[in-house]
Design a protein around this motif. Structure first.
Motif, PDB file in Angstrom:
ATOM      1  N   VAL A   1       4.587   7.054   1.183  1.00 21.15           N
ATOM      2  CA  VAL A   1       4.804   6.304   2.422  1.00 21.15           C
ATOM      3  C   VAL A   1       4.288   4.891   2.182  1.00 21.15           C
ATOM      4  O   VAL A   1       3.110   4.695   1.856  1.00 21.15           O
ATOM      5  CB  VAL A   1       4.075   6.957   3.605  1.00 21.15           C
ATOM      6  N   THR A   2       5.169   3.911   2.297  1.00 19.57           N
ATOM      7  CA  THR A   2       4.774   2.530   2.067  1.00 19.57           C
ATOM      8  C   THR A   2       3.893   2.019   3.197  1.00 19.57           C
ATOM      9  O   THR A   2       3.813   2.618   4.276  1.00 19.57           O
ATOM     10  CB  THR A   2       6.006   1.622   1.958  1.00 19.57           C
ATOM     11  N   GLY A   3       3.278   0.880   2.958  1.00 19.52           N
ATOM     12  CA  GLY A   3       2.456   0.282   3.998  1.00 19.52           C
ATOM     13  C   GLY A   3       3.249  -0.033   5.244  1.00 19.52           C
ATOM     14  O   GLY A   3       2.770   0.164   6.367  1.00 19.52           O
ATOM     15  N   GLU A   4       4.471  -0.511   5.070  1.00 24.13           N
ATOM     16  CA  GLU A   4       5.289  -0.849   6.228  1.00 24.13           C
ATOM     17  C   GLU A   4       5.669   0.399   7.024  1.00 24.13           C
ATOM     18  O   GLU A   4       5.621   0.395   8.256  1.00 24.13           O
ATOM     19  CB  GLU A   4       6.538  -1.609   5.783  1.00 24.13           C
ATOM     20  N   GLU A   5       6.038   1.479   6.328  1.00 28.62           N
ATOM     21  CA  GLU A   5       6.345   2.716   7.046  1.00 28.62           C
ATOM     22  C   GLU A   5       5.087   3.261   7.711  1.00 28.62           C
ATOM     23  O   GLU A   5       5.138   3.749   8.852  1.00 28.62           O
ATOM     24  CB  GLU A   5       6.933   3.767   6.110  1.00 28.62           C
TER      25      GLU A   5
ATOM     26  N   LEU B   1       0.080   5.312  10.903  1.00 25.98           N
ATOM     27  CA  LEU B   1      -0.885   5.667   9.853  1.00 25.98           C
ATOM     28  C   LEU B   1      -1.726   4.468   9.451  1.00 25.98           C
ATOM     29  O   LEU B   1      -2.891   4.600   9.077  1.00 25.98           O
ATOM     30  CB  LEU B   1      -0.132   6.240   8.647  1.00 25.98           C
ATOM     31  N   ALA B   2      -1.130   3.289   9.512  1.00 24.37           N
ATOM     32  CA  ALA B   2      -1.861   2.030   9.340  1.00 24.37           C
ATOM     33  C   ALA B   2      -1.876   1.305  10.681  1.00 24.37           C
ATOM     34  O   ALA B   2      -0.857   1.258  11.383  1.00 24.37           O
ATOM     35  CB  ALA B   2      -1.209   1.158   8.276  1.00 24.37           C
ATOM     36  N   ASP B   3      -3.022   0.743  11.021  1.00 28.55           N
ATOM     37  CA  ASP B   3      -3.173   0.072  12.313  1.00 28.55           C
ATOM     38  C   ASP B   3      -2.901  -1.423  12.249  1.00 28.55           C
ATOM     39  O   ASP B   3      -2.597  -2.048  13.269  1.00 28.55           O
ATOM     40  CB  ASP B   3      -4.585   0.306  12.854  1.00 28.55           C
ATOM     41  N   ARG B   4      -3.037  -2.003  11.075  1.00 27.94           N
ATOM     42  CA  ARG B   4      -2.744  -3.414  10.850  1.00 27.94           C
ATOM     43  C   ARG B   4      -2.129  -3.558   9.463  1.00 27.94           C
ATOM     44  O   ARG B   4      -2.441  -2.791   8.558  1.00 27.94           O
ATOM     45  CB  ARG B   4      -4.015  -4.274  10.902  1.00 27.94           C
ATOM     46  N   LEU B   5      -1.261  -4.565   9.292  1.00 26.85           N
ATOM     47  CA  LEU B   5      -0.759  -4.959   7.986  1.00 26.85           C
ATOM     48  C   LEU B   5      -1.268  -6.363   7.680  1.00 26.85           C
ATOM     49  O   LEU B   5      -1.303  -7.224   8.575  1.00 26.85           O
ATOM     50  CB  LEU B   5       0.761  -4.951   7.937  1.00 26.85           C
TER      51      LEU B   5
ATOM     52  N   SER C   1       0.847  -1.206   0.000  1.00 26.09           N
ATOM     53  CA  SER C   1       0.000   0.000   0.000  1.00 26.09           C
ATOM     54  C   SER C   1       0.872   1.243   0.000  1.00 26.09           C
ATOM     55  O   SER C   1       2.016   1.225   0.465  1.00 26.09           O
ATOM     56  CB  SER C   1      -0.918   0.015   1.225  1.00 26.09           C
ATOM     57  N   ARG C   2       0.306   2.348  -0.514  1.00 26.03           N
ATOM     58  CA  ARG C   2       1.029   3.621  -0.536  1.00 26.03           C
ATOM     59  C   ARG C   2       0.096   4.724  -0.048  1.00 26.03           C
ATOM     60  O   ARG C   2      -1.044   4.824  -0.493  1.00 26.03           O
ATOM     61  CB  ARG C   2       1.534   3.949  -1.949  1.00 26.03           C
ATOM     62  N   PHE C   3       0.604   5.536   0.836  1.00 24.99           N
ATOM     63  CA  PHE C   3      -0.132   6.680   1.360  1.00 24.99           C
ATOM     64  C   PHE C   3       0.617   7.936   0.907  1.00 24.99           C
ATOM     65  O   PHE C   3       1.794   8.097   1.225  1.00 24.99           O
ATOM     66  CB  PHE C   3      -0.208   6.623   2.881  1.00 24.99           C
ATOM     67  N   VAL C   4      -0.069   8.813   0.170  1.00 25.53           N
ATOM     68  CA  VAL C   4       0.627   9.933  -0.454  1.00 25.53           C
ATOM     69  C   VAL C   4      -0.198  11.213  -0.327  1.00 25.53           C
ATOM     70  O   VAL C   4      -1.308  11.292  -0.847  1.00 25.53           O
ATOM     71  CB  VAL C   4       0.898   9.672  -1.953  1.00 25.53           C
ATOM     72  N   ALA C   5       0.361  12.205   0.352  1.00 21.43           N
ATOM     73  CA  ALA C   5      -0.224  13.549   0.367  1.00 21.43           C
ATOM     74  C   ALA C   5       0.469  14.338  -0.748  1.00 21.43           C
ATOM     75  O   ALA C   5       1.363  15.142  -0.499  1.00 21.43           O
ATOM     76  CB  ALA C   5      -0.027  14.213   1.727  1.00 21.43           C
ATOM     77  N   ASN C   6       0.067  14.109  -1.979  1.00 17.47           N
ATOM     78  CA  ASN C   6       0.806  14.579  -3.152  1.00 17.47           C
ATOM     79  C   ASN C   6       0.489  16.004  -3.569  1.00 17.47           C
ATOM     80  O   ASN C   6       0.885  16.434  -4.656  1.00 17.47           O
ATOM     81  CB  ASN C   6       0.530  13.657  -4.340  1.00 17.47           C
ATOM     82  N   PHE C   7      -0.203  16.752  -2.743  1.00 12.10           N
ATOM     83  CA  PHE C   7      -0.735  18.058  -3.156  1.00 12.10           C
ATOM     84  C   PHE C   7       0.351  19.016  -3.646  1.00 12.10           C
ATOM     85  O   PHE C   7       0.206  19.647  -4.692  1.00 12.10           O
ATOM     86  CB  PHE C   7      -1.520  18.685  -1.999  1.00 12.10           C
ATOM     87  N   THR C   8       1.440  19.150  -2.892  1.00 10.89           N
ATOM     88  CA  THR C   8       2.475  20.087  -3.327  1.00 10.89           C
ATOM     89  C   THR C   8       3.161  19.618  -4.600  1.00 10.89           C
ATOM     90  O   THR C   8       3.755  20.437  -5.322  1.00 10.89           O
ATOM     91  CB  THR C   8       3.536  20.280  -2.234  1.00 10.89           C
ATOM     92  N   ARG C   9       3.067  18.351  -4.912  1.00  9.56           N
ATOM     93  CA  ARG C   9       3.656  17.829  -6.144  1.00  9.56           C
ATOM     94  C   ARG C   9       2.810  18.175  -7.367  1.00  9.56           C
ATOM     95  O   ARG C   9       3.259  17.991  -8.504  1.00  9.56           O
ATOM     96  CB  ARG C   9       3.842  16.312  -6.048  1.00  9.56           C
ATOM     97  N   ILE C  10       1.586  18.648  -7.137  1.00 13.64           N
ATOM     98  CA  ILE C  10       0.761  19.126  -8.253  1.00 13.64           C
ATOM     99  C   ILE C  10       0.431  20.614  -8.095  1.00 13.64           C
ATOM    100  O   ILE C  10      -0.450  21.137  -8.779  1.00 13.64           O
ATOM    101  CB  ILE C  10      -0.534  18.306  -8.413  1.00 13.64           C
ATOM    102  N   GLY C  11       1.136  21.287  -7.188  1.00 14.43           N
ATOM    103  CA  GLY C  11       0.955  22.727  -7.036  1.00 14.43           C
ATOM    104  C   GLY C  11      -0.299  23.138  -6.304  1.00 14.43           C
ATOM    105  O   GLY C  11      -0.845  24.221  -6.554  1.00 14.43           O
TER     106      GLY C  11
END
Length: 260
Positions: free
Chosen positions: A168-172, A178-182, A128-138
């Motif tokens: 942010v990967t699932g493991e991170e 940010l993730a409660d279970r894997l 899984s990937r968690f991404v707050a990508n807002f600044t990467r698109i302005g």
């Protein structure tokens, strides 16, 4: 149930319902979809014996966020009444009566991260990937992430994610809370349902009461934050950097921002 065509509801045993968004593969959302999701939550709380909701999505990704430019069936969020309508609908998710466990496969990007954080818990996979990508698109972040992200991961890790827009990967994610279970990818939904069933085994009136208390202070803060988020987004949406960010994202290349 009167769920919208793009929202499916499946009731499992142990008082758990899986609410699935069906806009694969990316599950972009708009205000009407979030409104329909909130309606579904309310109907489950009022008219069934469901005690916990598992929020899931059909397809490759949990949610790639709001449709900013009309690339899917969703209405671009900056048309009509803009992000304020979206965030008004989103605020209903935070005030829902039932606890929610999000099953996050693939990516939760931008507003999709905000949607995942509207749940009480997140079950993810290592991929899984968690991404707050807002600044990467302005763009400025939204969906109440001003409040929810630092509440979950702490201010410094939230600033890291918001400023850089890094993945942010699932493991991170599991490591920073940010993730409660894997769970393995092929067992993700079952793991989320099992987690939800553990909550559903507790006294349901007490669980609702605890959820209402734990979100009570956050909800007004989220509502105030989304007003600022929407205002900032409306300004940045008109900039050359936003145009470049969207184009670079579509072309899968590094953006060339100019500060204009």
């Amino acid at each position: 149930m009167t769920a919208a065509p793009e929202i499916a509801v499946e009731t499992w045993s142990d008082h758990v319902a899986v609410v699935e968004i069906r806009r694969p593969p990316h599950n972009y959302f708009d205000a009407p979809l979030i409104e329909a999701l909130a309606d579904t939550y309310d109907e489950l709380a009022a008219g069934t014996d469901v005690r916990v909701i598992v929020l899931a999505s059909q397809g490759r990704h949990f949610c790639a966020g709001a449709d900013l430019v009309g690339t899917s069936a969703a209405e671009p969020v900056f048309t009509g009444s803009g992000p304020l309508a979206l965030y008004a609908a989103a605020s209903r998710l935070f005030t829902a009566s039932l606890p929610v466990v999000a099953a996050v496969q693939g990516a939760a990007i931008g507003g999709g991260l905000g949607l995942a954080l509207a749940a009480d818990f997140r079950v993810a996979t290592p991929e899984s990937r968690f991404v707050a990508n807002f600044t990467r698109i302005g763009l400025h972040h939204g969906f109440g992430l001003t409040v929810t992200l630092p509440t979950v991961v702490g201010r410094q890790k939230a600033l890291d994610m918001l400023y850089t827009g890094r993945r942010v990967t699932g493991e991170e994610a599991f490591g920073i809370g940010l993730a409660d279970r894997l769970a393995p990818a092929d067992g993700l939904r079952a793991a989320a349902v099992e987690f939800a069933a553990g909550i559903a085994a507790a006294a349901p009136l007490a669980v609702r009461s605890v959820r209402a208390t734990m979100w009570a202070d956050l909800v007004p803060a989220i509502q105030a934050a989304t007003e600022r988020e929407a205002a900032e987004q409306a300004v940045l949406y008109t900039t050359a950097d936003f145009t470049e960010g969207i184009q670079a994202n579509a072309e899968r290349r590094e953006p060339r921002f100019t500060g204009r």
